[in-house]
Write an enzyme that holds these catalytic residues in place. Structure first.
Site, PDB file in Angstrom:
ATOM      1  N   GLY A  34      29.453 -17.697-137.455  1.00  0.00           N
ATOM      2  CA  GLY A  34      30.278 -18.715-136.809  1.00  0.00           C
ATOM      3  C   GLY A  34      30.604 -19.872-137.736  1.00  0.00           C
ATOM      4  O   GLY A  34      31.733 -20.394-137.737  1.00  0.00           O
ATOM      5  N   CYS A  80      21.910 -13.568-126.374  1.00  0.00           N
ATOM      6  CA  CYS A  80      21.937 -14.905-126.982  1.00  0.00           C
ATOM      7  C   CYS A  80      21.186 -15.911-126.123  1.00  0.00           C
ATOM      8  O   CYS A  80      20.557 -16.836-126.644  1.00  0.00           O
ATOM      9  CB  CYS A  80      23.372 -15.355-127.216  1.00  0.00           C
ATOM     10  SG  CYS A  80      24.410 -15.363-125.739  1.00  0.00           S
ATOM     11  N   GLU A 108      30.899 -18.815-129.651  1.00  0.00           N
ATOM     12  CA  GLU A 108      29.700 -18.642-128.807  1.00  0.00           C
ATOM     13  C   GLU A 108      28.649 -18.009-129.698  1.00  0.00           C
ATOM     14  O   GLU A 108      28.727 -16.830-130.042  1.00  0.00           O
ATOM     15  CB  GLU A 108      30.033 -17.765-127.599  1.00  0.00           C
ATOM     16  CG  GLU A 108      29.012 -17.870-126.474  1.00  0.00           C
ATOM     17  CD  GLU A 108      27.876 -16.888-126.624  1.00  0.00           C
ATOM     18  OE1 GLU A 108      26.795 -17.323-127.093  1.00  0.00           O
ATOM     19  OE2 GLU A 108      28.045 -15.711-126.291  1.00  0.00           O
ATOM     20  N   GLU A 159      15.886 -17.211-134.326  1.00  0.00           N
ATOM     21  CA  GLU A 159      16.332 -16.369-133.211  1.00  0.00           C
ATOM     22  C   GLU A 159      16.006 -14.920-133.542  1.00  0.00           C
ATOM     23  O   GLU A 159      16.596 -14.321-134.436  1.00  0.00           O
ATOM     24  CB  GLU A 159      17.838 -16.513-132.976  1.00  0.00           C
ATOM     25  CG  GLU A 159      18.305 -15.674-131.799  1.00  0.00           C
ATOM     26  CD  GLU A 159      19.809 -15.705-131.587  1.00  0.00           C
ATOM     27  OE1 GLU A 159      20.245 -15.513-130.437  1.00  0.00           O
ATOM     28  OE2 GLU A 159      20.550 -15.901-132.569  1.00  0.00           O
ATOM     29  N   LYS A 208      38.628  -7.363-132.149  1.00  0.00           N
ATOM     30  CA  LYS A 208      37.804  -6.537-133.042  1.00  0.00           C
ATOM     31  C   LYS A 208      36.389  -6.481-132.490  1.00  0.00           C
ATOM     32  O   LYS A 208      35.675  -7.482-132.488  1.00  0.00           O
ATOM     33  CB  LYS A 208      37.759  -7.121-134.462  1.00  0.00           C
ATOM     34  CG  LYS A 208      37.038  -6.203-135.459  1.00  0.00           C
ATOM     35  CD  LYS A 208      36.643  -6.916-136.727  1.00  0.00           C
ATOM     36  CE  LYS A 208      35.264  -7.534-136.622  1.00  0.00           C
ATOM     37  NZ  LYS A 208      34.167  -6.541-136.506  1.00  0.00           N
ATOM     38  N   GLY A 221      28.854 -14.212-131.687  1.00  0.00           N
ATOM     39  CA  GLY A 221      28.001 -13.612-132.700  1.00  0.00           C
ATOM     40  C   GLY A 221      27.022 -14.617-133.258  1.00  0.00           C
ATOM     41  O   GLY A 221      26.692 -15.624-132.612  1.00  0.00           O
ATOM     42  N   SER A 222      26.575 -14.388-134.468  1.00  0.00           N
ATOM     43  CA  SER A 222      25.525 -15.219-135.058  1.00  0.00           C
ATOM     44  C   SER A 222      26.042 -16.589-135.476  1.00  0.00           C
ATOM     45  O   SER A 222      27.230 -16.770-135.749  1.00  0.00           O
ATOM     46  CB  SER A 222      24.928 -14.513-136.279  1.00  0.00           C
ATOM     47  OG  SER A 222      25.844 -14.531-137.364  1.00  0.00           O
ATOM     48  N   THR A 223      25.131 -17.540-135.540  1.00  0.00           N
ATOM     49  CA  THR A 223      25.480 -18.891-135.978  1.00  0.00           C
ATOM     50  C   THR A 223      25.957 -18.886-137.420  1.00  0.00           C
ATOM     51  O   THR A 223      26.917 -19.590-137.770  1.00  0.00           O
ATOM     52  CB  THR A 223      24.275 -19.828-135.811  1.00  0.00           C
ATOM     53  OG1 THR A 223      23.985 -19.965-134.406  1.00  0.00           O
ATOM     54  CG2 THR A 223      24.547 -21.206-136.395  1.00  0.00           C
TER      55      THR A 223
END
Length: 484
Positions: free
Chosen positions: A233, A284, A250, A384, A176, A228-230
């Site tokens: 995640g 990132c 990641e 970030e 996706k 993607g983003s923390t």
């Protein structure tokens, strides 16, 4: 690009080797430079996803039974297809992502390199012990069906990162892409399915968050590989824990770049600038916090400002443009918010300008900004930002710089800049990050594992570790004694 997608502006998902337009209304994909509609992408329903999972599970039986070398043969065909269509893909990438054509070409080259790294990989099966008493084999089996979720900053490269080693392992994949950049992924899925068996690789799309949730929760999916983003995640990890589904995450970073006192500002500024502003800062592992010793602070900031003034920002389709707009409105708003917060709290803008509110802007362009008089406690430093803003901070001692560099929840990458390589290695060893570079920043390839420390991720991509992430260890111990 196929005649149908080019002429109609409509793209189809690929499920079980066939195009699927989806049972719900398609959604618009926006050109971030001017806000125009590039094309429409299909919306995946729950039934569509179930069909993709069923096809992947069926295909897994025969795909996993192929030899390692046979699967490499398919990867070679996929790389050839990518090469043949690279110009059309690069143009489409510029339109949906916004980056300059030069960087679009680079992204496709990186994807090709990742395929080659997988093709060159060795099978990890190992005869661990072979004595007169016993034989012990460490064998590896593919996990099964893998759900891959990619981000909008590098849609082509991230797709290659995941499917190259994933398919090589013997897993089948449902991918996706981000709703902001689905088009290149859909086109590549169409091209790859011309050379792959049905069901081995499916691609599903939607602008609705439910699709990602369905993918993570689906009982027919054995692993999730996410970039993607923390924050996202963490939610994936919580959901996957319910069934102990394997994950590779990641995630975000807030990478420090430490300039040591012996460095020459004129020599290090171009490399650090590229590390901070590549892909307009939407990386990132971009250098997001720059630490410079007081003794060379002013000269280094001036060198950064000169780089920013000469940076070719603009429409990615225009000749010579390297840096394009931010990809989407949400990211534009966030970067503008963090910049305004820094200025309101005493930061000084050395070069750049405050972008207008989104409703007054044409597209999502923010030209490069260099800030000084910034410090920890400002959001532009602590969070970030993912944009073309470079906060430059001074330090008194190298130990102080190391401590401040490590004072973050993130630990993806970092860099040290120096003419003393031994000192560079010494400082690099003290930084808590998955990868630390000396005199460069952000260079990754599939021969060496890449992954983050702390809240920057779980697991690795690339290298032996990246291949093992798609495999389950299977130990066989045989006693060489007479049967009892």
């Amino acid at each position: 690009m196929s005649a149908t997608t080019a002429a109609s502006g409509r793209f189809a998902m690929m499920i079980d080797g066939a195009p699927v337009e989806g049972g719900e209304a398609p959604f618009d994909v926006i050109n971030p430079f001017d806000g125009s509609v590039v094309a429409k992408a299909p919306t995946c329903s729950k039934a569509d996803l179930d069909k993709a999972v069923s096809a992947a599970r069926t295909a897994f039986k025969s795909w996993s039974a192929l030899s390692f070398e046979d699967r490499k043969g398919y990867l070679k065909k996929m790389a050839e297809v990518t090469e043949k269509n690279k110009d059309a893909l690069a143009e489409l990438l510029v339109l949906e992502q916004g980056k300059g054509r030069i960087q679009a070409d680079y992204e496709i080259m990186a994807a090709q390199g990742w395929f080659q790294n997988a093709i060159d990989a060795e099978h990890p099966n190992k005869l661990f012990e072979d004595t007169k008493e016993q034989k012990v084999q460490k064998l590896y089996r593919p996990l099964g069906v893998v759900g891959c979720i990619t981000a909008w900053n590098f849609p082509i490269a991230l797709m290659a990162f995941k499917i190259s080693f994933g398919l090589l392992s013997g897993c089948t994949i449902i991918l996706k892409p981000s709703e902001n950049t689905p088009l290149c992924t859909l086109e590549l899925a169409r091209l790859y399915n011309e050379v792959l068996p049905p069901g081995v690789l499916s691609v599903v799309t939607s602008e609705k968050k439910e699709l990602g949730e369905w993918l993570v929760k689906h009982p027919g999916i054995d692993k999730i590989s996410f970039t993607g983003s923390t924050a996202t995640g963490k939610r994936i990890m919580q959901t996957a824990a319910e069934s102990l589904k394997r994950v590779t995450l990641e995630l975000g970073g807030n990478d420090p770049a430490i300039v040591l006192p012996d460095a020459d500002p004129a020599k290090v500024a171009p490399g650090i600038f590229q590390a901070a502003f590549f892909n307009s800062g939407q990386v990132c592992i971009a250098a997001k916090r720059i630490f410079v010793p007081e003794s060379i602070f002013d000269a280094t900031v001036e060198a950064f400002a000169n780089e920013a003034k000469n940076a070719p920002f603009g429409n990615g389709l225009d000749k010579g443009v390297v840096f394009g707009p931010l990809n989407n409105g949400m990211q534009y708003d966030r970067v503008r918010e963090l910049l305004m917060d820094a200025l309101d709290n005493g930061a000084e803008m050395v070069v750049g300008e405050v972008p207008p509110p989104r409703e007054d802007a044409k597209g999502y362009m923010i030209k490069p900004v260099v800030l000084k008089n910034v410090k920890e406690g400002m959001r532009i430093v602590d969070e970030e930002q993912f944009g073309p803003v470079m906060p430059v901070m001074s330090y008194k001692t190298v130990d102080e710089a190391i401590e401040r560099a490590n004072n973050t929840e993130y630990g993806l990458g970092a860099s040290v800049w120096t003419s003393d390589l031994d000192k560079g290695d010494e400082v690099a060893a003290q930084i808590n990050a998955g990868t630390v570079w000396v005199n460069t920043h952000g260079e990754i390839d599939g021969t060496v594992a890449f992954g983050g420390a702390k809240c920057s991720g779980v697991g690795h991509e690339g290298g032996t570790e990246g291949l093992l992430a798609f495999l389950q260890l299977h130990v066989v111990k045989t006693k060489r004694v007479a049967a009892l």
